[in-house]
Design an enzyme around this catalytic site. Sequence first.
Site, mmCIF file in Angstrom:
data_model
loop_
_atom_site.group_PDB
_atom_site.id
_atom_site.type_symbol
_atom_site.label_atom_id
_atom_site.label_comp_id
_atom_site.label_asym_id
_atom_site.label_seq_id
_atom_site.Cartn_x
_atom_site.Cartn_y
_atom_site.Cartn_z
ATOM 1 N N ARG A 137 -25.273 -2.203 7.903
ATOM 2 C CA ARG A 137 -24.950 -3.613 7.695
ATOM 3 C C ARG A 137 -25.450 -4.492 8.848
ATOM 4 O O ARG A 137 -25.629 -5.690 8.679
ATOM 5 C CB ARG A 137 -23.423 -3.777 7.636
ATOM 6 C CG ARG A 137 -22.782 -3.389 6.348
ATOM 7 C CD ARG A 137 -22.735 -4.612 5.447
ATOM 8 N NE ARG A 137 -22.328 -4.276 4.105
ATOM 9 C CZ ARG A 137 -21.087 -4.398 3.641
ATOM 10 N NH1 ARG A 137 -20.139 -4.861 4.431
ATOM 11 N NH2 ARG A 137 -20.810 -4.094 2.402
ATOM 12 N N GLU A 141 -19.222 -5.413 10.656
ATOM 13 C CA GLU A 141 -20.113 -4.646 11.525
ATOM 14 C C GLU A 141 -21.168 -5.529 12.187
ATOM 15 O O GLU A 141 -21.451 -5.384 13.382
ATOM 16 C CB GLU A 141 -20.786 -3.524 10.720
ATOM 17 C CG GLU A 141 -19.841 -2.398 10.291
ATOM 18 C CD GLU A 141 -18.979 -2.707 9.059
ATOM 19 O OE1 GLU A 141 -19.188 -3.776 8.431
ATOM 20 O OE2 GLU A 141 -18.101 -1.900 8.730
ATOM 21 N N LYS A 165 0.851 -1.186 0.000
ATOM 22 C CA LYS A 165 0.000 0.000 0.000
ATOM 23 C C LYS A 165 0.893 1.245 0.000
ATOM 24 O O LYS A 165 1.872 1.293 0.742
ATOM 25 C CB LYS A 165 -0.908 -0.037 1.238
ATOM 26 C CG LYS A 165 -2.153 0.800 1.106
ATOM 27 C CD LYS A 165 -3.197 0.416 2.138
ATOM 28 C CE LYS A 165 -4.364 1.365 2.071
ATOM 29 N NZ LYS A 165 -5.482 0.950 2.920
HETATM 30 C C1 LIG Z 1 -18.732 -1.879 5.369
HETATM 31 C C2 LIG Z 1 -17.529 -0.996 5.412
HETATM 32 N N1 LIG Z 1 -16.849 -0.846 6.570
HETATM 33 C C3 LIG Z 1 -15.781 -0.040 6.628
HETATM 34 C C4 LIG Z 1 -15.359 0.636 5.520
HETATM 35 C C5 LIG Z 1 -14.198 1.609 5.594
HETATM 36 N N2 LIG Z 1 -13.076 1.165 4.771
HETATM 37 C C6 LIG Z 1 -12.835 1.663 3.552
HETATM 38 S S1 LIG Z 1 -11.503 1.001 2.831
HETATM 39 C C7 LIG Z 1 -11.187 0.056 4.174
HETATM 40 C C8 LIG Z 1 -9.998 -0.835 4.194
HETATM 41 C C9 LIG Z 1 -10.068 -1.847 3.149
HETATM 42 O O1 LIG Z 1 -8.924 -2.634 3.216
HETATM 43 P P1 LIG Z 1 -8.568 -3.565 1.998
HETATM 44 O O2 LIG Z 1 -9.787 -4.234 1.508
HETATM 45 O O3 LIG Z 1 -7.451 -4.424 2.393
HETATM 46 O O4 LIG Z 1 -8.112 -2.541 0.889
HETATM 47 P P2 LIG Z 1 -6.782 -1.660 0.867
HETATM 48 O O5 LIG Z 1 -7.207 -0.273 1.285
HETATM 49 O O6 LIG Z 1 -5.787 -2.245 1.794
HETATM 50 O O7 LIG Z 1 -6.350 -1.699 -0.533
HETATM 51 C C10 LIG Z 1 -12.138 0.260 5.171
HETATM 52 C C11 LIG Z 1 -12.130 -0.380 6.479
HETATM 53 C C12 LIG Z 1 -16.091 0.458 4.335
HETATM 54 N N3 LIG Z 1 -15.772 1.101 3.216
HETATM 55 N N4 LIG Z 1 -17.163 -0.361 4.311
#
Ligand SMILES: Cc1ncc(C[n+]2csc(CCOP(=O)(O)OP(=O)(O)O)c2C)c(N)n1
Length: 656
Positions: A396, A368, A282
Site C-alpha cells: 500500500r 500504511e 465484537k
Molecule cells: C491494509 C490492511 N492493513 C491491515 C490489515 C489487518 N487487519 C485485518 S482486519 C483488521 C481490523 C479491522 O477492523 P474493523 O474494520 O473495525 O473490523 P472489525 O474486525 O472490528 O469488525 C486489520 C487491521 C488488513 N487486512 N489490511
Amino acid sequence: MSLLDRVRYPADLRALPRDDLPRLVDEVRNRHIDVVSHKGGHFGASLGVAELTVALHYVFDTPRDKIVWDTGHQAYIHKILTGRNERLPTIRTRGGLAPFCRRDESEYDAFGAGHAATSISAAWGMATGRDLRGEDFHVVAVIGDGAMGCGLAYEALNNAGATDRDFIVVLNDNDMSIAPAVGAMNKYLTGMITNPAYNRARELVKEVLQRTPTGLGDLMQDVAGKLEESVKHMLTPGLIFEELGFRYVGPVDGHDVHALVDRLSRVKRLKGPILVHVLTQKGKGFVHAEEDPWTWHASGPFDKVTGRGLKKRGGLPRYQKVFGQGLVELAGGDERVVAITAAMPDGTSTDLFQKAYPERYFDVGIAEGHGVTFAAGLATQGVRPVVAIYSTFLQRAFDNIVHDVALQGLPVVFGMDRAGIAGEDGPTHHGTLDIAYMLSVPGMTVTAPKDGAEMLALLRLGIAQERGPFSLRWPRDAVPEEVPAVAEIPEVEPFTWEVLREGKDVAILAVGTMVGPALEAAAALERSGVSASVVNCRFLKPYDREMLERIVRTHPAILTVEEGQETNGFGAYMAREINALEAGHTPAPSELAVPAMASLGPVTPVVESMGIPDTFIEHGARKELLADLGLDGEGIAHRAEGMVGTLRSRAAAERA
Ligand SMILES: Cc1ncc(C[n+]2csc(CCOP(=O)(O)OP(=O)(O)O)c2C)c(N)n1
C-alpha cells in the site's frame, strides 16, 4: 429440524417469517463458533455481525443487490448463508473455502478482499457502473470502524458524497480494529455515542427549542435560525458524514435484528448516498470473545466451554516475537529509536515496544502509506523510525517508500513481517512482492536474514547506519534456532555474503528463509555425488560483488533461491549482474559499495533461479505450499541436480 437445514441460500432466508430471524441468528452464530472451535480462523468479527448479515440478506435481494464486505474477515456467517455452510469447515485449508470473500468462489461475494478499506471505493465503482449501464440494483458497502481509519475510505466518501447517486455504506462500529481502534475518527464515533454530557445537552436544546415562542423580531429570528442550525447539527450525530454529502442514519442497535430489518428496509427506499451507523459488539455471543475481543479476533482451535486453545504451544519462538523483543533491547541503548505499526501491534510484536516505551510507539491505524510518510518526517528530525508492517500491507505504501523516504535518502528501517508465503490467509496475505519492489528502489538497502540472530544483527545495523532506507524481511514462522540476547550477537559486516558450505559443481545463492533448505539440499546433493556451495546472500542490495565474482569464476552452475516472486526478484537481478560481469561492464554508481571487477574471461556459468512463479498462490499451510513450489530441501536439490546433470552430459557429449 433447525432453520439452517432449510436456509441454504438468501432466498430461503427471505422466505422465513420475520419472527424466525432471531432464531436463525442464534443458529448461525453457534455454527460459526462450532466450526472455528474445531478449525481455527477469524472469529470475533463474524460473531459481531450475525444480526447484520441476516438482516442484509433479508432486506436486500442478493446476489442481484451487491453487498461488499470490507476486508472479508467478518464474512463467515455470510458464507454460511450463501450456500457454503457445509464447506465452512474447509475454510483456510488447501483446496477449501477462501479465508475472505472471493468473486470466483461465490456470486454472493460481490468483491474480493483481504486488505482493509477497499469496500467503499469498490462499491462506489459498482454503483457508478450500474448507472452507466442503465441497470437497477442496490449496492451496499459494509465497513468496520477500524477500516474507517484508512485514508482510502475517505477518498471514496469524498468522491461519492459529492453526487446524488444511490449508494449505501454501512458502518459497523464495534470500537475495535484487531486491537482497540485508534485515532480521532474513533474518538469521534465513541464520543458521539457514549458522552453523557453530549446526550444531556441534546435533550436540553431540544426542550428549549420546543418552548421558544414564534413571532420574534428580526434579530431574534436570526439568532433562532442559527440556533436551530446548530441544534440540527447537535441532533445529527453523524454530522461529519452529513457534511461529506451522506445522509446519516443511526445509530442502530446491531444486535436487534428487527431494528436492523426496519432501518435497512427504510434506507432501501431512500435516494442518494446514505451512511447507516450500526453499533455492534465484537465477539458477541461468546463470552470469552466479548470480554477480550483483541485476543479473539482470530483463533486456533479451542474448547468451547473454557475458551482454552487446543494446540500445544512451545518450541522455538516466532520471528515476530524475536523481532519485537530485539527492538525493545535495541531501543534501550538508542533513544532515537521509535516503532511504528499500522494497526498490527501484536501481529508485529510491537506491543512489546508499546509496553516498554509508550511515548516512542505509534499505532497509526490501518494507514500504511501515512505510517511510512510519517516515519519520513520523523527521520528528518533525527529520530530513527522502525516501521513494522506486513510485507503484503506495505504494498500500500510503495510510493511513500519511493517518494518520501528513498528519494530524500532518509534512514527509515522497514521491518517486513509475513514476508514470503503467509499460509492459510492466502493470496491477499502472502508477502511475495517485497524483494522485487524493494530491489527496484534506488538507495534502498535490501536484506533478508537466515535466522533470528541474523535478523537482530541486521536490525541493529539498519538502525545504526546512515546510508538511507534499509529493509529486512522475516517469515510467518518460528526461528530455526534459539536466539541470544542482542548484545551477544556478532556484528554483520555490511554488504557481505557468507559462504556456509564450499563445493565446486554448483553454487546455491540462497536468500533468507531459503538458506536452511539450501543447506539441506547440499547435504542431499553430496549423497548423490554433486558438490554444492551454499552462500547466504543476506544483503540483496548492495550485494557482495567480490564474492559474486569469486563464485562465478569457480562454479559452472549457479542457482539462486528466494521466497519471493521470480519476476524481477533477486534471481533476475543476479542474472543481470552476472551477465554484466561477463560483458565486462562497470557496475552502476549505486552499486559501488565494493570495487568493480574485471571481466570474467572464459568462465560462463549456467544461471537459474528458483522462487515464486508469476502467479498468485492459493491458501494452505505454509510448509505444504513451499514444498509445492519446490522451495524446500528436496526441491532445491532436485533443481540443482538437474542443472549439474545437464552440464555433465553436455561435457560428455563434447568429449565424445
Ligand atoms: C491494509 C490492511 N492493513 C491491515 C490489515 C489487518 N487487519 C485485518 S482486519 C483488521 C481490523 C479491522 O477492523 P474493523 O474494520 O473495525 O473490523 P472489525 O474486525 O472490528 O469488525 C486489520 C487491521 C488488513 N487486512 N489490511
